[in-house]
Design an enzyme around this catalytic site. Structure first.
Site, PDB file in Angstrom:
ATOM      1  N   TRP A  12      10.439 -39.323   0.828  1.00 34.14           N
ATOM      2  CA  TRP A  12      10.346 -40.207   1.991  1.00 34.14           C
ATOM      3  C   TRP A  12      10.732 -41.640   1.628  1.00 34.14           C
ATOM      4  O   TRP A  12      11.430 -42.321   2.379  1.00 34.14           O
ATOM      5  CB  TRP A  12       8.953 -40.122   2.586  1.00 34.14           C
ATOM      6  CG  TRP A  12       8.716 -40.856   3.876  1.00 34.14           C
ATOM      7  CD1 TRP A  12       7.552 -41.476   4.232  1.00 34.14           C
ATOM      8  CD2 TRP A  12       9.594 -41.016   4.998  1.00 34.14           C
ATOM      9  NE1 TRP A  12       7.667 -42.025   5.493  1.00 34.14           N
ATOM     10  CE2 TRP A  12       8.916 -41.745   5.985  1.00 34.14           C
ATOM     11  CE3 TRP A  12      10.900 -40.619   5.252  1.00 34.14           C
ATOM     12  CZ2 TRP A  12       9.484 -42.103   7.211  1.00 34.14           C
ATOM     13  CZ3 TRP A  12      11.484 -40.957   6.484  1.00 34.14           C
ATOM     14  CH2 TRP A  12      10.782 -41.683   7.434  1.00 34.14           C
ATOM     15  N   GLY A 141       5.577 -40.822  12.402  1.00 32.69           N
ATOM     16  CA  GLY A 141       6.334 -40.092  13.418  1.00 32.69           C
ATOM     17  C   GLY A 141       7.069 -38.918  12.810  1.00 32.69           C
ATOM     18  O   GLY A 141       7.061 -38.720  11.597  1.00 32.69           O
ATOM     19  N   ALA A 145      12.508 -36.393   5.512  1.00 33.07           N
ATOM     20  CA  ALA A 145      13.332 -37.330   4.748  1.00 33.07           C
ATOM     21  C   ALA A 145      14.779 -36.865   4.647  1.00 33.07           C
ATOM     22  O   ALA A 145      15.718 -37.674   4.765  1.00 33.07           O
ATOM     23  CB  ALA A 145      12.735 -37.506   3.354  1.00 33.07           C
ATOM     24  N   LYS A 196      -2.307 -34.498  10.981  1.00 35.41           N
ATOM     25  CA  LYS A 196      -1.356 -33.423  11.310  1.00 35.41           C
ATOM     26  C   LYS A 196      -0.992 -32.598  10.078  1.00 35.41           C
ATOM     27  O   LYS A 196      -0.632 -31.418  10.196  1.00 35.41           O
ATOM     28  CB  LYS A 196      -0.112 -33.999  11.997  1.00 35.41           C
ATOM     29  CG  LYS A 196       0.648 -35.064  11.201  1.00 35.41           C
ATOM     30  CD  LYS A 196       1.692 -34.496  10.274  1.00 35.41           C
ATOM     31  CE  LYS A 196       2.341 -35.578   9.449  1.00 35.41           C
ATOM     32  NZ  LYS A 196       3.342 -35.026   8.504  1.00 35.41           N
ATOM     33  N   ASP A 249       4.910 -35.571  15.577  1.00 37.96           N
ATOM     34  CA  ASP A 249       4.825 -35.271  14.150  1.00 37.96           C
ATOM     35  C   ASP A 249       4.112 -33.956  13.902  1.00 37.96           C
ATOM     36  O   ASP A 249       4.435 -33.214  12.966  1.00 37.96           O
ATOM     37  CB  ASP A 249       4.089 -36.415  13.445  1.00 37.96           C
ATOM     38  CG  ASP A 249       4.533 -36.597  12.001  1.00 37.96           C
ATOM     39  OD1 ASP A 249       5.424 -35.865  11.546  1.00 37.96           O
ATOM     40  OD2 ASP A 249       3.993 -37.493  11.329  1.00 37.96           O
ATOM     41  N   THR A 253       5.832 -30.886  11.782  1.00 40.38           N
ATOM     42  CA  THR A 253       5.249 -30.482  10.507  1.00 40.38           C
ATOM     43  C   THR A 253       4.705 -29.058  10.553  1.00 40.38           C
ATOM     44  O   THR A 253       4.659 -28.374   9.528  1.00 40.38           O
ATOM     45  CB  THR A 253       4.131 -31.465  10.101  1.00 40.38           C
ATOM     46  OG1 THR A 253       4.583 -32.793  10.316  1.00 40.38           O
ATOM     47  CG2 THR A 253       3.769 -31.321   8.645  1.00 40.38           C
ATOM     48  N   ASN A 261       3.577 -29.441   3.563  1.00 38.19           N
ATOM     49  CA  ASN A 261       2.232 -28.994   3.915  1.00 38.19           C
ATOM     50  C   ASN A 261       2.258 -27.588   4.501  1.00 38.19           C
ATOM     51  O   ASN A 261       1.440 -26.732   4.142  1.00 38.19           O
ATOM     52  CB  ASN A 261       1.606 -29.988   4.894  1.00 38.19           C
ATOM     53  CG  ASN A 261       1.299 -31.312   4.246  1.00 38.19           C
ATOM     54  OD1 ASN A 261       0.321 -31.465   3.522  1.00 38.19           O
ATOM     55  ND2 ASN A 261       2.164 -32.296   4.470  1.00 38.19           N
TER      56      ASN A 261
END
Length: 339
Positions: A12, A141, A145, A196, A249, A253, A261
């Protein structure tokens, strides 16, 4: 030309360096703990370890000398893992300009203190007279990456109580493929970005257990409900959870193949143990693993019920079976959806 320091050269941090460097209006210096990362960025304009697919503009340089990276910086972007935030800012404090703008792009909570990253930074930067008031914002947000660095259209939000910081970061970070919105709810934005990741681990577990789309949809929806409860209890706004740092987000994710994750959850669902999974990540961090304990502590402190988060904590840190955790979630006492 703005001088920007990025502290942390993971995927990131590297993605943000690409965004800021490609504008051609900034001098971007990246601090990396790993010497090989600094060498590959400076020599090859590629972060071979953490984001090998991205070309890094020549306006970006890297060093593991904090004084060199921070010298003259007008904006500091904090992208280190959450567990290193306090110690690093303690080292950075004597090297920083007092008027520098600080943007936290780390999505996590500090274990023990239960503080958000902007709160950890402010605490670490307090001097002996407690008269230092750093100007801090948070960037969050839906943003993988790899896609950001590739130039895929991306929308994120920057949050702060400082309107001048919001205007500056929006102007300095935005370009034709990276759109930055502003938000005054820093508590909601930071908590959304941290929480999240926990729900994403749960979503990965569902996939690892070969559960279908019904399960994932239910998990995302109920995960958003418990995230919102905690955000409100901590002084944030419910509408923030309907925006980029919340629902946006969360969906990314929980469903995207690039989510570390979610990938941890997939492997847990397939029966692997957490130490084995972390060992295979080669230094990359899944913040949800570290955030879960703090999130459970924060929920208890605020009197908020977070059943998904509690079950993820039991799986990650108490050795509970993923199937048993899912079964307990499904057999809880009946509730109203609006409760």
């Amino acid at each position: 030309m703005s001088r920007i320091a990025i502290i942390g050269a993971g995927a990131w941090g590297t993605g943000l360096a690409v965004v800021l460097g490609r504008k051609g209006l900034h001098q971007v210096r990246v601090w990396a703990h790993e010497r090989d990362v600094c060498e590959s960025i400076n020599r090859d304009h590629v972060n071979h370890r953490f984001l090998p697919s991205a070309h890094i503009p020549e306006s970006v340089s890297a060093s593991n000398d904090l004084a060199l990276v921070l010298g003259g910086a007008e904006i500091i972007v904090s992208v280190m893992p959450s567990q290193h935030c306090r110690a690093l800012f303690g080292r950075m404090r004597p090297l920083m300009d007092r008027n520098v703008l600080i943007v936290s792009a780390t999505k996590g909570l500090e274990e023990g203190s239960l503080l958000r990253m902007s709160e950890v930074i402010a605490d670490a930067l307090r001097d002996d007279n407690n008269n230092l008031a750093p100007r801090i914002g948070a960037l969050s947000g839906p943003s993988f990456a790899q896609e950001v660095a590739r130039g895929d259209p991306t929308a994120i939000t920057v949050a702060s109580a400082d309107p001048d910081l919001l205007r500056t970061i929006q102007q300095e970070f935005s370009d034709a493929s990276f759109r930055v919105y502003t938000n005054g709810d820093i508590a909601g934005v930071e908590l959304g970005g941290a929480l999240k990741n926990i729900i994403a681990i749960a979503a990965g577990i569902c996939d690892g257990l070969s559960l279908g789309h019904n399960s994932i949809a239910a998990l995302i929806t109920r995960g958003l409900a418990e995230m919102t409860r905690l955000v409100i209890a901590c002084g944030g706004r419910a509408e923030t959870m309907a925006g980029l740092a919340g629902l946006g987000d969360l969906v990314l994710t929980c469903t995207g193949g690039l989510s570390r994750n979610r990938s941890v959850g997939v492997e847990l669902g397939r029966g692997k143990k957490l130490p084995e999974i972390i060992a295979g990540m080669h230094g990359m961090v899944a913040e949800g693993v570290f955030t879960t304990t703090a999130a459970v502590g924060l929920a208890h402190a605020r009197g908020v019920e977070m059943p998904i988060t509690e079950q993820m904590h039991a799986i990650l840190h108490e050795g509970k079976s993923p199937r048993e955790a899912i079964q307990e979630l499904m057999t809880r006492t009946g509730k109203s959806e609006s409760a």
